[in-house]
Write an enzyme that holds these catalytic residues in place. Structure first.
Site, mmCIF file in Angstrom:
data_model
loop_
_atom_site.group_PDB
_atom_site.id
_atom_site.type_symbol
_atom_site.label_atom_id
_atom_site.label_comp_id
_atom_site.label_asym_id
_atom_site.label_seq_id
_atom_site.Cartn_x
_atom_site.Cartn_y
_atom_site.Cartn_z
ATOM 1 N N GLU A 1 0.865 -1.185 0.000
ATOM 2 C CA GLU A 1 0.000 0.000 0.000
ATOM 3 C C GLU A 1 0.892 1.221 0.000
ATOM 4 O OE1 GLU A 1 -2.778 0.461 3.270
ATOM 5 O OE2 GLU A 1 -3.772 2.116 2.230
ATOM 6 N N ASN B 1 -12.069 -3.189 0.397
ATOM 7 C CA ASN B 1 -10.968 -3.447 1.341
ATOM 8 C C ASN B 1 -11.571 -3.777 2.699
ATOM 9 O OD1 ASN B 1 -8.305 -3.508 2.441
ATOM 10 N ND2 ASN B 1 -8.662 -1.475 3.265
ATOM 11 N N GLU B 2 -11.556 -2.841 3.624
ATOM 12 C CA GLU B 2 -12.173 -3.138 4.928
ATOM 13 C C GLU B 2 -13.578 -2.579 4.927
ATOM 14 O OE1 GLU B 2 -9.403 -1.589 7.805
ATOM 15 O OE2 GLU B 2 -8.400 -3.519 8.003
HETATM 16 O O1 AHR Z 1 -2.129 -1.623 6.732
HETATM 17 C C1 AHR Z 1 -2.574 -0.372 7.126
HETATM 18 C C2 AHR Z 1 -4.085 -0.244 7.052
HETATM 19 O O2 AHR Z 1 -4.670 -1.142 7.945
HETATM 20 C C3 AHR Z 1 -4.701 -0.603 5.737
HETATM 21 O O3 AHR Z 1 -4.708 0.459 4.864
HETATM 22 C C4 AHR Z 1 -6.102 -0.971 6.110
HETATM 23 O O4 AHR Z 1 -6.652 -1.923 5.238
HETATM 24 C C5 AHR Z 1 -5.990 -1.461 7.530
HETATM 25 O O5 AHR Z 1 -6.869 -0.814 8.346
#
Ligand code: AHR
Length: 666
Positions: free
Chosen positions: A54, A383-384
């Site tokens: 990321e 993602n989350e």
């Molecule tokens: O890894 C850091 C962050 O943690 C990511 O962006 C997210 O998916 C998670 O909350």
């Protein structure tokens, strides 16, 4: 290198003696561990251990993307952020920021320079780089810019300046084309000294007007020597892990603060000057770690991610926005009747990755230099994300993608936490949808990892599989700023990972997160690999990940103590795999006690075993031990061997150790 081992020799000897002689030193009776070599219980997928990338902590811009000029296209919120303009004497209007929004929405701003008899010192633009620039002695650098010069009369001088204000590299850039159109030109020059905190000064000589944009400086020693490429030292650390997959581009940046700031892959491909800059959500996400100069230029975009995955032998795993912005931020949703473009982005991405070169998106890939397909087989939707609003949107993606590309496996979100009501309801709904993979995340204290070493022992064996997509042991508190990549964190992750490996039939992919952090520009700690402008090192956690990954084998073998899985008895955790290609039995073992563990390891169901096995050992008596830039391998694997008699190994696992034992069988 030799010097390093010489320094470590007394330490290595202690370990060696403890490995070879421990049964003499400790009168404790050995515990008998059984490995059933002829009774594999599941396959280990080639994708088992991967990496999560990321653009956080300056992971891409200022990190693996080797561009040294910050804000090269003047598109940051403040157009001259990262730049200092020096003028003597000050002339109003000598430098102005122009915005051609109507003709160029992706890259609207540029600088207009207006000079009259300029010489050194009249007008200088100084770029500070990403917390300085890492410049290496005798390295060649490519300086380039786009310019519009209606008539001859201006020469540009480029100077690299170190922290002591000395010039450590110069180039004279004489524009070759006069025209009212934009031109691109570059010049290569060599630096004379090393500096971790250099700047780049550009001064102008002559008279006239000139427009400039996309001011760029790249080292030539990029990964695979690609012009405008990636930092080779950082990528090498990834390649050394032999990851099974590369997940990109995140993480929360996929979601964006709001939908307008979501990651849109189509805006990250093609000529770099057409890739529209976007604020990075880690710019402002943590008030205690602000990074107002953090933006995504997308010089590193989806084409480059696919290419990187291919380079390092990893399966590409893109994660796409599902029509939901970050639920901790704006929580914006795209209305269901407007979701089609989001779904189309997913379908088009599959065509971009795999499509024939006669297809619309396959042709774009080919035109970018990669006619062969990238062999995409999986993709994350969201993602989350959580809640019924996620499931509702996910179902639309699932239907459209499976109809057109049934072979694509979809990764679905279990939200932010690995337990609780939100997790339970997602888990139930996703399994009811026959989700291919559920992506579980855990950022927890080391104890959690130990207590969860058996987490997957009772998960259903059939149907939906697990992707442990983001995890890390946080030494102080979840997402606290004092978390360290210490030996306890790494050991507890290793213990947990033996549980993942034992259950590789269910957990088919796993990745530590986040991957990279810049020592002067991080937002989140701990991270797998730390860098500054010139150096990069793997943490203790990195070496644990690497040992699992390069020793992944392809069949899970039962390994037991008193007929039970080994998951915490006397603080020992273990797993075993077979590599049917190399014909090796590979044991991974963690001793989380300060005491050595005396073991008798018996290999059952095998005809012949070589008389000597090989060992990779990580050990340190101090659970707070960490690797640093100065001591990058303070806790790192050392290679040893051990004798084997009658298919039995008398082995003592030193206190606070993680080891991989390899045994050649016939
Ligand atoms: O890894 C850091 C962050 O943690 C990511 O962006 C997210 O998916 C998670 O909350």
């Amino acid at each position: 290198m030799i010097e390093m081992y010489r320094k470590r020799l007394p330490y290595l000897l202690v370990i060696l003696i403890s490995v070879q002689m421990s049964s003499i030193a400790f009168a404790q009776a050995p515990k008998t561990v059984h490995v059933l070599v002829n009774k594999p219980v599941a396959d280990v997928q080639p994708t088992m251990w991967g990496v999560f990338f990321e653009d956080i902590n300056f992971g891409a811009d200022g990190g693996i993307y080797a561009e040294l000029i910050k804000n090269r296209s003047f598109e940051f919120f403040k157009p001259l952020m990262g730049w200092k303009v020096e003028q003597k004497p000050f002339v109003e209007g000598a430098v102005t920021v122009l915005n051609r929004q109507i003709e160029n929405t992706a890259n609207p701003r540029y600088l207009a320079i207006n000079l009259h008899n300029a010489t050194k010192g009249t007008l200088t633009l100084i770029n500070e780089g990403f917390r300085g620039m890492g410049i290496k002695k005798d390295m060649q650098y490519d300086f380039s810019l786009q310019y519009r010069l209606p008539s001859k009369g201006i020469t540009i001088h480029v100077e690299l300046i170190n922290a002591e204000k000395e010039t450590i590299g110069t180039a004279v850039f004489t524009p070759t084309t006069t025209s009212n159109e934009w031109n691109k030109q570059s010049i290569r020059f060599t630096s004379t000294a090393t500096s971790a905190k250099a700047t780049c000064a550009i001064w102008f000589e002559g008279s006239g007007t000139m427009d400039i944009d996309m001011v760029s400086l790249f080292p030539t020693d990029t990964w695979k020597n690609r012009p405008g490429g990636m930092r080779a030292d950082m990528i090498q650390l990834l390649a050394d892990m032999k990851p099974g997959f590369l997940r990109f581009p995140g993480g929360c940046i996929v979601e964006g603060f709001d939908l307008s700031q979501r990651y849109q892959w189509k805006k990250t491909i093609g000529p770099i000057e057409n890739r529209q800059l976007l604020i990075n959500r880690w710019n402002f996400e943590f008030a205690h770690r602000p990074a107002p100069d953090y933006f995504q230029t997308f010089g590193l975009g989806f084409f480059e991610y696919f290419q990187l995955a291919e380079d390092i032998g990893a399966a590409p795993l893109p994660i796409l926005n599902c029509g939901m912005a970050c639920q901790f931020n704006s929580a914006e949703l795209v209305p269901i009747n407007q979701i089609d473009p989001y779904v189309q982005d997913a379908l088009d991405l599959i065509e971009f990755a795999n499509g024939d070169i006669t297809s619309t998106w396959g042709k774009i890939r080919a035109d970018m230099g990669h006619p062969a397909p990238f062999n995409l087989t999986m993709m994350g939707i969201g993602n989350e994300n959580w809640g019924p609003q996620y499931i509702e949107r996910l179902k639309i993606f699932q239907k459209a993608i499976k109809e057109k590309y049934p072979y694509i496996k979809l990764i679905t979100s279990a939200g932010t936490d690995p337990e609780g009501a939100r997790f339970d309801s997602l888990n139930t709904a996703l399994r009811a949808m026959n989700a291919d993979f559920i992506d579980e995340h855990y950022y927890r204290k080391p104890d959690w990892f130990l207590q969860n070493a058996r987490r997957y022992d009772n998960y259903p064996r059939n149907g939906t599989k697990i992707f442990a997509g983001e995890y890390a042991a946080h030494s102080v508190k979840t997402v606290g700023v004092d978390n360290k990549n210490n030996w306890l964190s790494a050991l507890s992750e290793a213990a947990f990972m033996t549980g993942l490996e034992r259950n590789a039939g269910v957990v088919q992919m796993a990745s530590y997160a986040p991957l990279f952090a810049h020592a002067d520009a991080w937002q989140w700690t701990p991270d797998l690999i730390w860098v500054d402008n010139l150096r990069a090192y793997g943490t203790t956690d990195y070496y644990v990940q690497q040992l699992f990954s390069v020793n992944k084998g392809n069949r899970v073998l039962p390994i037991t103590l008193n007929n039970e899985v080994i998951a915490g008895q006397d603080s020992v955790y273990a797993s075993a795999v077979m590599d049917t290609v190399t014909k090796e039995v590979i044991l991974k073992m963690v001793n989380l006690s300060s005491n050595p563990q005396i073991l008798s390891i018996e290999l059952d169901g095998v005809k012949k075993v070589l008389a000597k096995g090989s060992l990779q050992l990580m050990q340190n008596n101090n659970l707070n031990a960490i690797n640093t830039f100065e001591q990058p391998r303070f806790v790192a694997p050392i290679s040893l061997d051990f004798p084997i008699q009658n298919k039995k190994i008398a082995y003592t696992a030193p206190g606070y150790s993680f080891q991989v034992l390899k045994i050649q069988v016939k």
